[in-house]
Design a protein around this motif. Structure first.
Motif, mmCIF file in Angstrom:
data_model
loop_
_atom_site.group_PDB
_atom_site.id
_atom_site.type_symbol
_atom_site.label_atom_id
_atom_site.label_comp_id
_atom_site.label_asym_id
_atom_site.label_seq_id
_atom_site.Cartn_x
_atom_site.Cartn_y
_atom_site.Cartn_z
ATOM 1 N N ILE A 1 0.840 -1.199 0.000
ATOM 2 C CA ILE A 1 0.000 0.000 0.000
ATOM 3 C C ILE A 1 0.875 1.249 0.000
ATOM 4 O O ILE A 1 0.594 2.228 -0.698
ATOM 5 N N ARG A 2 1.949 1.195 0.780
ATOM 6 C CA ARG A 2 2.838 2.352 0.867
ATOM 7 C C ARG A 2 3.475 2.670 -0.484
ATOM 8 O O ARG A 2 3.479 3.824 -0.926
ATOM 9 N N GLN A 3 3.974 1.647 -1.168
ATOM 10 C CA GLN A 3 4.605 1.864 -2.464
ATOM 11 C C GLN A 3 3.599 2.345 -3.509
ATOM 12 O O GLN A 3 3.893 3.224 -4.319
ATOM 13 N N GLU A 4 2.398 1.767 -3.478
ATOM 14 C CA GLU A 4 1.361 2.185 -4.423
ATOM 15 C C GLU A 4 0.948 3.628 -4.167
ATOM 16 O O GLU A 4 0.741 4.408 -5.102
ATOM 17 N N ALA A 5 0.844 4.011 -2.898
ATOM 18 C CA ALA A 5 0.454 5.381 -2.558
ATOM 19 C C ALA A 5 1.520 6.381 -2.995
ATOM 20 O O ALA A 5 1.200 7.472 -3.484
ATOM 21 N N ILE A 6 2.784 6.026 -2.818
ATOM 22 C CA ILE A 6 3.869 6.914 -3.242
ATOM 23 C C ILE A 6 3.816 7.127 -4.753
ATOM 24 O O ILE A 6 3.958 8.247 -5.253
ATOM 25 N N ARG A 7 3.582 6.029 -5.483
ATOM 26 C CA ARG A 7 3.496 6.130 -6.943
ATOM 27 C C ARG A 7 2.302 6.981 -7.367
ATOM 28 O O ARG A 7 2.412 7.849 -8.239
ATOM 29 N N GLN A 8 1.149 6.737 -6.737
ATOM 30 C CA GLN A 8 -0.052 7.481 -7.098
ATOM 31 C C GLN A 8 0.059 8.953 -6.721
ATOM 32 O O GLN A 8 -0.432 9.823 -7.447
ATOM 33 N N ALA A 9 0.698 9.236 -5.606
ATOM 34 C CA ALA A 9 0.857 10.631 -5.189
ATOM 35 C C ALA A 9 1.688 11.402 -6.211
ATOM 36 O O ALA A 9 1.382 12.559 -6.540
ATOM 37 N N ALA A 10 2.730 10.759 -6.723
ATOM 38 C CA ALA A 10 3.554 11.411 -7.740
ATOM 39 C C ALA A 10 2.741 11.669 -9.003
ATOM 40 O O ALA A 10 2.820 12.749 -9.605
ATOM 41 N N LEU A 11 1.931 10.671 -9.399
ATOM 42 C CA LEU A 11 1.078 10.847 -10.576
ATOM 43 C C LEU A 11 0.045 11.941 -10.352
ATOM 44 O O LEU A 11 -0.230 12.757 -11.234
ATOM 45 N N PHE A 12 -0.526 11.942 -9.161
ATOM 46 C CA PHE A 12 -1.568 12.913 -8.840
ATOM 47 C C PHE A 12 -1.043 14.342 -8.955
ATOM 48 O O PHE A 12 -1.672 15.204 -9.577
#
Length: 313
Positions: free
Chosen positions: A200-211
């Motif tokens: 979840i942490r890695q996915e959130a970091i990736r999504q935050a960058a995209l966002f």
């Protein structure tokens, strides 16, 4: 003696009775109920009130979409299992599955309806919405083990049932005002970046960058802040179609006519659904042909045109 056999004299009302039987079968109602519908609203053969029936993949005007949908229906069992395994992984796997399952389409030429189920970043936005739900309502998330077991069946609808609550909540989240939606996504991603679960942490970091890459807040002509980068309408339409699979209704792209217009001048296209806490849509957002803006309509104020489903079941 002549061998000529006179043509059978048509029985008065035979066509009407056949239309009633067809409507009863299509709408799933009793013959007497179907007869009252035909009489009260002037239904034509094959038509039904929008309160009945189901249209998941409306007959469209985009041959490429139709090709994608038909190709998906012909998948092998191995391909279906591979797809459901991906769909069982929240947030990104299910988001990607749904975006591919309901590909972009477009409205009929001259209807005033443009692209449907579209928008760059649909997978990312839907995945972010699932992260919001995980932060706000973690109890709605199905058990990972249950999803993994169900995925081995290779049946989309089995996973849909398991994810019904989280999918409906995702649709509700997307009804928020753009600025509020942007804020809750940003806050949820910030929390998820510090999750104890490394996935979840890695996915959130990736999504935050995209966002932060795709989102640039701007000020509109009226002085109101807005976010131009979120494909909210397209993701709403994807979730509308998904929820209709289980709860009945008519997906965006379905052609209808308004009951107040008995003639063809009342033709319109469904571009969205209004949902209650459970069950099928209670209303629809429709775009009347050649109109300049959509309008809301109750389900019982719309008549679905005949033969709208491109993949009869």
């Amino acid at each position: 003696m002549s061998d000529h056999h006179p043509r059978r004299t048509p029985t008065p009302g035979r066509a009407r009775k056949r239309a009633i039987r067809e409507h009863a079968a299509q709408a799933g109602v009793a013959y007497s109920v179907a007869a009252r519908h035909l009489e009260s609203v002037g239904l034509r053969p094959g038509e039904t009130l929008a309160t009945y029936g189901r249209t998941i993949y409306p007959i469209g005007f985009d041959p490429h979409r139709q090709l994608l949908v038909e190709r998906r229906e012909r998948r092998s069992f191995e391909d279906r299992v591979a797809d459901t395994r991906r769909a069982a992984v929240l947030p990104h796997g299910r988001a990607q599955h749904l975006v591919e399952r309901f590909p972009p389409s477009r409205g009929r030429t001259g209807s005033g309806v443009g692209a449907l189920y579209h928008g760059e970043g649909r997978v990312e936005l839907l995945a972010m919405v699932y992260v919001v739900i995980a932060a706000e309502s973690p109890g709605l998330l199905p058990e990972v083990g249950d999803l993994a077991w169900i995925a081995e069946l290779g049946e989309d609808t089995a996973l849909d049932t398991a994810c019904a609550e989280v999918d409906r909540e995702a649709r509700r989240v997307l009804d928020r005002e753009p600025l509020a939606l942007w804020s809750v996504i940003e806050a949820a991603l910030a929390v998820a970046e510090h999750s104890a679960d490394w996935q979840i942490r890695q996915e959130a970091i990736r999504q935050a960058a995209l966002f932060h890459t795709m989102m640039t807040p701007r000020i509109g002509y009226a002085g109101e802040p807005y976010v131009p980068g979120l494909p909210v309408a397209g993701v709403r339409q994807i979730l509308d179609a998904l929820l209709i699979v289980a709860d009945d209704g008519h997906a965006p792209g379905t052609r209808v006519r308004l009951r107040r217009h008995p003639d063809d001048v009342g033709l319109a296209t469904i571009i969205g659904a209004t949902w209650g806490s459970s069950g099928p849509p209670v209303g629809y957002l429709v775009w009347p042909d050649a109109a300049t803006a959509p309008q809301s309509a109750r389900a019982d104020d719309l008549i679905v045109l005949a033969d709208q489903e491109s993949l009869p079941r």
